[in-house]
Design an enzyme around this catalytic site. Structure first.
Site, PDB file in Angstrom:
ATOM      1  N   ASP A 208       0.867  -1.184   0.000  1.00 61.60           N
ATOM      2  CA  ASP A 208       0.000   0.000   0.000  1.00 61.60           C
ATOM      3  C   ASP A 208       0.904   1.234   0.000  1.00 61.60           C
ATOM      4  OD1 ASP A 208      -2.883   0.964   2.055  1.00 61.60           O
ATOM      5  OD2 ASP A 208      -1.886   1.944   0.360  1.00 61.60           O
TER       6      ASP A 208
ATOM      7  N   ASP B 215      -3.764   6.981  -3.506  1.00 67.76           N
ATOM      8  CA  ASP B 215      -3.690   5.967  -2.447  1.00 67.76           C
ATOM      9  C   ASP B 215      -4.230   4.687  -3.044  1.00 67.76           C
ATOM     10  OD1 ASP B 215      -5.194   5.718   0.912  1.00 67.76           O
ATOM     11  OD2 ASP B 215      -3.830   4.416  -0.215  1.00 67.76           O
TER      12      ASP B 215
ATOM     13  N   HIS C 113     -11.799   6.251   2.436  1.00 72.81           N
ATOM     14  CA  HIS C 113     -11.823   7.607   2.992  1.00 72.81           C
ATOM     15  C   HIS C 113     -11.779   8.659   1.881  1.00 72.81           C
ATOM     16  CE1 HIS C 113      -7.405   7.373   2.319  1.00 72.81           C
ATOM     17  NE2 HIS C 113      -7.650   6.104   2.577  1.00 72.81           N
TER      18      HIS C 113
ATOM     19  N   HIS D 196      -6.644  11.649   4.764  1.00 71.50           N
ATOM     20  CA  HIS D 196      -7.994  11.340   5.232  1.00 71.50           C
ATOM     21  C   HIS D 196      -8.727  12.659   5.472  1.00 71.50           C
ATOM     22  CE1 HIS D 196     -11.266  10.524   7.903  1.00 71.50           C
ATOM     23  NE2 HIS D 196     -11.255   9.300   7.435  1.00 71.50           N
TER      24      HIS D 196
ATOM     25  N   GLU E 171     -11.188   1.293  -0.420  1.00 68.76           N
ATOM     26  CA  GLU E 171     -10.348   0.151  -0.060  1.00 68.76           C
ATOM     27  C   GLU E 171     -11.170  -0.835   0.768  1.00 68.76           C
ATOM     28  OE1 GLU E 171      -7.131   1.230   2.884  1.00 68.76           O
ATOM     29  OE2 GLU E 171      -8.041   3.201   2.640  1.00 68.76           O
TER      30      GLU E 171
ATOM     31  N   GLU F 245      -7.122  -1.513  -3.135  1.00 64.99           N
ATOM     32  CA  GLU F 245      -7.521  -0.105  -2.962  1.00 64.99           C
ATOM     33  C   GLU F 245      -7.261   0.666  -4.249  1.00 64.99           C
ATOM     34  OE1 GLU F 245      -5.126   2.010  -0.063  1.00 64.99           O
ATOM     35  OE2 GLU F 245      -6.778   3.411   0.288  1.00 64.99           O
TER      36      GLU F 245
HETATM   37  O1  LIG Z   1      -6.576   4.034   8.160  1.00 67.98           O
HETATM   38  S1  LIG Z   1      -6.537   5.455   7.948  1.00 67.98           S
HETATM   39  O2  LIG Z   1      -5.853   6.213   8.948  1.00 67.98           O
HETATM   40  C1  LIG Z   1      -8.126   5.980   7.878  1.00 67.98           C
HETATM   41  C2  LIG Z   1      -8.688   6.917   8.687  1.00 67.98           C
HETATM   42  C3  LIG Z   1     -10.058   7.078   8.424  1.00 67.98           C
HETATM   43  C4  LIG Z   1     -10.509   6.319   7.418  1.00 67.98           C
HETATM   44  S2  LIG Z   1      -9.237   5.377   6.800  1.00 67.98           S
HETATM   45  N1  LIG Z   1      -5.778   5.670   6.536  1.00 67.98           N
HETATM   46  C5  LIG Z   1      -5.208   6.952   6.217  1.00 67.98           C
HETATM   47  C6  LIG Z   1      -3.713   6.937   6.559  1.00 67.98           C
HETATM   48  C7  LIG Z   1      -3.294   7.309   7.829  1.00 67.98           C
HETATM   49  C8  LIG Z   1      -1.942   7.294   8.128  1.00 67.98           C
HETATM   50  C9  LIG Z   1      -1.024   6.876   7.169  1.00 67.98           C
HETATM   51  F1  LIG Z   1       0.283   6.839   7.483  1.00 67.98           F
HETATM   52  C10 LIG Z   1      -1.432   6.481   5.899  1.00 67.98           C
HETATM   53  C11 LIG Z   1      -2.786   6.499   5.610  1.00 67.98           C
HETATM   54  C12 LIG Z   1      -6.152   4.721   5.527  1.00 67.98           C
HETATM   55  C13 LIG Z   1      -5.013   4.208   4.730  1.00 67.98           C
HETATM   56  N2  LIG Z   1      -3.858   3.780   5.219  1.00 67.98           N
HETATM   57  C14 LIG Z   1      -3.150   3.395   4.133  1.00 67.98           C
HETATM   58  N3  LIG Z   1      -3.876   3.564   3.023  1.00 67.98           N
HETATM   59  N4  LIG Z   1      -5.036   4.106   3.405  1.00 67.98           N
HETATM   60 MN   LIG Z   2      -3.689   2.867   1.098  1.00 70.91          MN
HETATM   61 MN   LIG Z   3      -6.448   4.488   2.010  1.00 69.69          MN
END
Ligand SMILES: O=S(=O)(c1cccs1)N(Cc1ccc(F)cc1)Cc1ncn[nH]1
Ligand SMILES: [Mn+2]
Ligand SMILES: [Mn+2]
Length: 382
Positions: free
Chosen positions: A143, A154, A223, A231, A256, A363
């Protein structure tokens, strides 16, 4: 050899490759439900779409998407059992920086390269000193993000070498595609979740003689995405959670989905690698010099984009200590904890299902344009 101008492995930045040509358009899908969208005429939709196009927004997002496609295609050629995860991430990130033609906060990597394994569903990337090696029986979620002008692509896929996992990966790929098909302007978020859940839970996977229903990981979600904001406030559920909130026109979304043979629920567990400034961080006075120096470095190098510990040790890392006698790692750990305690930076620990579970993810990033839905990160691979 060279295919349509690009070398193999790819070395020419995408901007150069498309010097005076438009970047490839993503997969176009028509909106199925036309709720109160019939309130505006097709001419108006086309006018709005043209106005957005004139800002260069679509070209920016499409360039970043083409970088993502070429980086992941290259990564898929070397992600094999026996590779150290830290080497895998660094090789992928190096290519990401090269093909996007990294330039400070203007263009570069969107967030840390996730390579979560098996029961770990998301937000794991190796910290320095982590010598974990990818195994034949692993299910690895790759990812990663590419950003230009803060427009973050993303997009993620799952790698498994043993065909016993085929049904798990197929369930999640089909579920993500169902989520994308059901997304649209004015569509209720819970209806996207319901569509995902229906597809995901129609699959089962047999592992070593035991048959598991594929479950959605109900506390993970897609998101909305904003400029320099991975986000942007809306969460797109992957089960029917009753959220009546409607999806927005002109908004970018990461759709995703995650499937699991375990509980279908993740907890935050294990050493943290992913961090990100709170988009609305309070301006608080910092006592600790190492925290002050670290915050200055984060503001300059990452801004409100997510980062990982490994990147704090890159040679462009600032000096976070009063005395440089401390090793590199200690230099920033204290400062980082201080910034988290002050609510300036948030920690995003690994998200883990039950021990022995296998989780998979797919995703894509989509644009809800006035005239149509564009799956900008769509490729020939997924
Ligand atoms: O899980 S999340 O924090 C989220 C928050 C609310 C809905 S989804 N997040 C965003 C994110 C947060 C921190 C990161 F370092 C990178 C991404 C989703 C995600 N992670 C990887 N790909 N997409
Ligand atoms: Mn991602
Ligand atoms: Mn994501």
């Amino acid at each position: 050899y060279v295919a349509n101008g690009q070398t193999e492995p790819p070395t020419i930045p995408i901007f150069e490759l498309y010097k005076n040509k438009p970047f490839p358009v993503g997969e176009i899908q028509e909106y199925t439900q036309d709720f109160n969208r019939s309130r505006i005429t097709n001419e108006e939709k086309m006018f709005l779409d043209g106005k957005i196009g004139d800002t260069g927004f679509y070209e920016t997002v499409r360039e970043a998407s083409e970088v993502h496609r070429q980086v992941r295609s290259y990564a898929q050629s070397f992600i094999k059992p026996g590779i150290k995860l830290i080497d895998m991430c660094e090789k992928l990130e190096e290519k990401n920086r090269e093909l996007v033609q990294e330039r400070g906060l203007e263009r570069g990597i969107g967030f840390p390269t996730g390579c979560s394994i098996n029961e770990v569903a998301a937000h794991y990337t190796p910290n320095c000193g982590d010598n974990t090696v990818l195994q034949q029986g692993d299910v690895c979620k790759v990812d990663f993000g590419t950003q230009i002008d803060g427009r973050i692509i993303d997009c993620a896929f799952t790698v498994a070498f043993d065909h016993k996992y085929d049904n798990l990966l197929k369930a999640v790929q089909e579920a993500t595609d169902a989520g994308i098909r059901n997304a649209g302007v004015d569509v209720r978020l819970c209806d996207v979740g319901a569509a995902v859940e229906e597809v995901m839970e129609s699959y089962e996977v047999e592992l070593d003689g035991v048959t598991y229903p594929v479950k959605c990981i109900r506390n993970l979600n897609g998101h909305s995405i904003g400029q320099y904001q991975i986000h942007a406030g809306q969460s797109v559920p992957i089960v029917d959670n009753g959220d009546q909130t409607k999806m927005l026109e002109d908004q970018m979304y990461a759709i995703e989905t995650f499937g699991s043979t375990g509980r279908g629920h993740v907890y935050e567990e294990g050493e943290c690698s992913h961090y990100m400034k709170n988009f609305d961080a309070p301006r608080v006075p910092l006592k600790l010099k190492s925290a002050k120096n670290l915050l200055a470095h984060v503001n300059k190098t990452f801004g409100t984009l997510a980062f990982c510990r490994r990147w704090l040790e890159r040679d462009d890392g600032g000096s976070f200590t009063v005395n440089s006698l401390q090793g590199k790692q200690e230099r920033y750990i204290t400062g980082l904890k201080n910034l988290c305690d002050a609510g300036i930076v948030n920690a995003y620990p690994p998200l883990v299902d039950s021990p022995g579970a296998y989780t998979a993810q797919y995703e894509h990033t989509i644009l809800l344009r006035p005239t149509c839905k564009e799956v900008v990160s769509k490729g020939t691979d997924y």
